[in-house]
Design a protein around this motif. Structure first.
Motif, PDB file in Angstrom:
ATOM      1  N   ASP A  52       0.752   3.116  -7.468  1.00  0.00           N
ATOM      2  CA  ASP A  52       0.744   4.645  -7.665  1.00  0.00           C
ATOM      3  C   ASP A  52       1.227   4.901  -9.040  1.00  0.00           C
ATOM      4  OD1 ASP A  52       0.688   7.318  -7.023  1.00  0.00           O
ATOM      5  OD2 ASP A  52       2.676   7.408  -6.058  1.00  0.00           O
ATOM      6  N   ALA A  81      -2.317  10.934  -7.250  1.00  0.00           N
ATOM      7  CA  ALA A  81      -2.876  12.113  -6.531  1.00  0.00           C
ATOM      8  C   ALA A  81      -3.455  13.044  -7.143  1.00  0.00           C
ATOM      9  CB  ALA A  81      -1.504  12.547  -5.797  1.00  0.00           C
ATOM     10  N   LYS A 102      -6.317   9.314  -4.993  1.00  0.00           N
ATOM     11  CA  LYS A 102      -5.988   9.011  -3.452  1.00  0.00           C
ATOM     12  C   LYS A 102      -6.734  10.002  -2.664  1.00  0.00           C
ATOM     13  CE  LYS A 102      -1.023   7.707  -4.164  1.00  0.00           C
ATOM     14  NZ  LYS A 102       0.341   8.136  -3.926  1.00  0.00           N
TER      15      LYS A 102
END
Length: 449
Positions: A52, A81, A102
């Motif tokens: 991430d 994200a 994502k």
């Protein structure tokens, strides 16, 4: 089994990704932050990291750079994200394999991991080859244990870790390029190019072009710009063999490289900047060449920062056996013969030879002997005549001293016979003896032809 590390502080996403990857047959490890990820990377042989971008203790984009610096074979896929172009660009610059959003395409992650694994596998193979190449050019690969060789290696190791220019002197065939390679391999420049050139192998014009390159249109046939050795070796090492053969005007250009790190390509008026280490070698007496006007004194003092003289093979008698077996192993495989060793008289003959051609001559002799040998040991008969008769000769079972007239006569007959390629009539004519006398002496001295 390939190993994947998933780093994400959101447990649901981390668990889901891990389960998907496990179903593909991968061994999957998890980490919720960078601190745990570092521990996992240290103790597990990870192939691919899926990470991430935003984590509690740092940025995944910055972490990519740290991973690639310490584990350069590992590939990293970054997940975010909210993707943005600057982060994506920086991630790729830092060495990320890819940067994806994502949920943008959940079906993309598995094919992407497989592609990253392919690259990681290739990275490992390249790394292994580099290690093998490094081993081949390391100081440990230099064969021999004599005191003079050990002293030379110790000196070379000390200068290798610096950026000092090195001048290697010594007779032809003493292994100057081997030492130059080892110095480069042990230096901070080892990841960059090592390029060797023999300055005596080119005309002045060709040598200038080889060293410095040219601009398009500089001469007939120069249709595009061309890099020279110095530019190709930028950040690495250039080995200038037989530097004493370099023409004076090119010596001036080399001096500029050493003093300012720049040079002019052929046909160019704008200097090219480079950062290279220079290792030079010569078998000439450069101080004498300076006196005779063949070598620039200012250049000599620039390359003479650290001088090493490599010992000739005749001063390394204890190394001859090790070197001989090293070449035996190499050429037996190359030629396709199963040779187990050297006969005692063969080895003794090697140790008594003066070795004017040094290690290069020994290498050629071993290869020649393997070609001629029919058995599983190299025998003295496979050596040239001058090797076989240096110190003592046999006549009908009697050992002759090298000082006896019969010994000198046998050696002379063999040399003349060798000169005529076994032509006995021509040999008898050159020796000014009857052909029947020659046949009698050949039988008496046990000379085969």
């Amino acid at each position: 089994m390939s190993k994947i590390l998933v780093i994400d502080d959101e447990e649901k996403i981390r668990t889901l990704l891990s389960k998907i990857l496990s179903l593909e047959g991968f061994e999957v490890f998890q980490a919720s932050d960078l601190a745990n990820a570092k521990k996992r990377l240290e103790f597990s042989d990870i192939d691919v990291v899926v990470c991430d971008v935003k984590l509690p203790d740092g940025s995944g984009v910055d972490f990519v750079k740290k991973i690639k610096e310490k584990y350069d074979v590992v590939e990293v896929i970054l997940l975010t994200a909210f993707g943005n172009i600057p982060d994506g660009v920086q991630a790729i610059k830092n060495g990320a394999f890819d940067y994806i959003t994502k949920g943008d395409d959940n079906n993309k992650i598995i094919p992407l991991v497989y592609k990253a694994l392919e690259k990681a596998s290739l990275n490992k193979r390249i790394s292994q080859l580099e290690r093998q190449l490094g081993d081949r050019h390391s100081f440990d690969s230099i064969v021999g244990h004599s005191k003079k060789l050990k002293l030379a290696i110790e000196s070379a190791k000390k200068v290798a870790v610096t950026d000092a220019t090195v001048l290697l002197t010594g007779e032809t065939g003493t292994g100057k390029e081997v030492f130059a390679n080892a110095i480069h391999n042990a230096s901070k420049r080892t990841k960059y190019n090592f390029i060797a050139i023999n300055c005596s192998a080119f005309s002045k014009e060709l040598l200038e072009n080889e060293l410095f390159g040219h601009k398009a249109g500089a001469f007939t046939g120069a249709v595009k710009d061309s890099k020279g050795i110095f530019e190709e070796a930028n950040n690495g090492t250039v080995f200038l063999d037989e530097i004493g053969e370099m023409p004076l005007d090119l010596q001036a250009k080399l001096l500029r490289v050493l003093e300012s790190g720049e040079f002019l390509k052929v046909g160019d008026n704008k200097p090219t900047k480079i950062d290279v280490r220079i290792i030079a070698a010569t078998n000439r007496d450069l101080e004498k060449e300076i006196e005779e006007g063949n070598f620039r004194e200012d250049l000599y003092y620039r390359i003479n920062i650290f001088t090493m003289t490599l010992p000739p093979l005749r001063e390394r008698i204890n190394d001859i056996e090790d070197l001989a077996y090293s070449f035996l192993k190499k050429f037996s495989v190359k030629i396709g013969k199963r040779i187990l060793g050297l006969s005692p008289d063969y080895l003794e003959a090697l140790k008594k030879h003066p070795w004017k051609g040094n290690i290069r001559e020994l290498r050629n002799i071993i290869e020649r002997s393997i070609i001629l040998t029919e058995g599983d040991h190299l025998q003295i008969e496979s050596l040239p005549y001058d090797f076989q008769n240096l110190n003592e000769e046999k006549v009908k079972g009697k050992i002759l001293s090298a000082f006896e007239l019969a010994s000198a006569e046998k050696i002379h007959i063999q040399k003349v016979l060798n000169y005529t390629n076994g032509n006995k009539t021509e040999t008898a004519r050159l020796l000014n003896i009857a052909l029947t006398t020659l046949y009698r002496k050949l039988s008496e001295y046990g000379i085969s032809s």
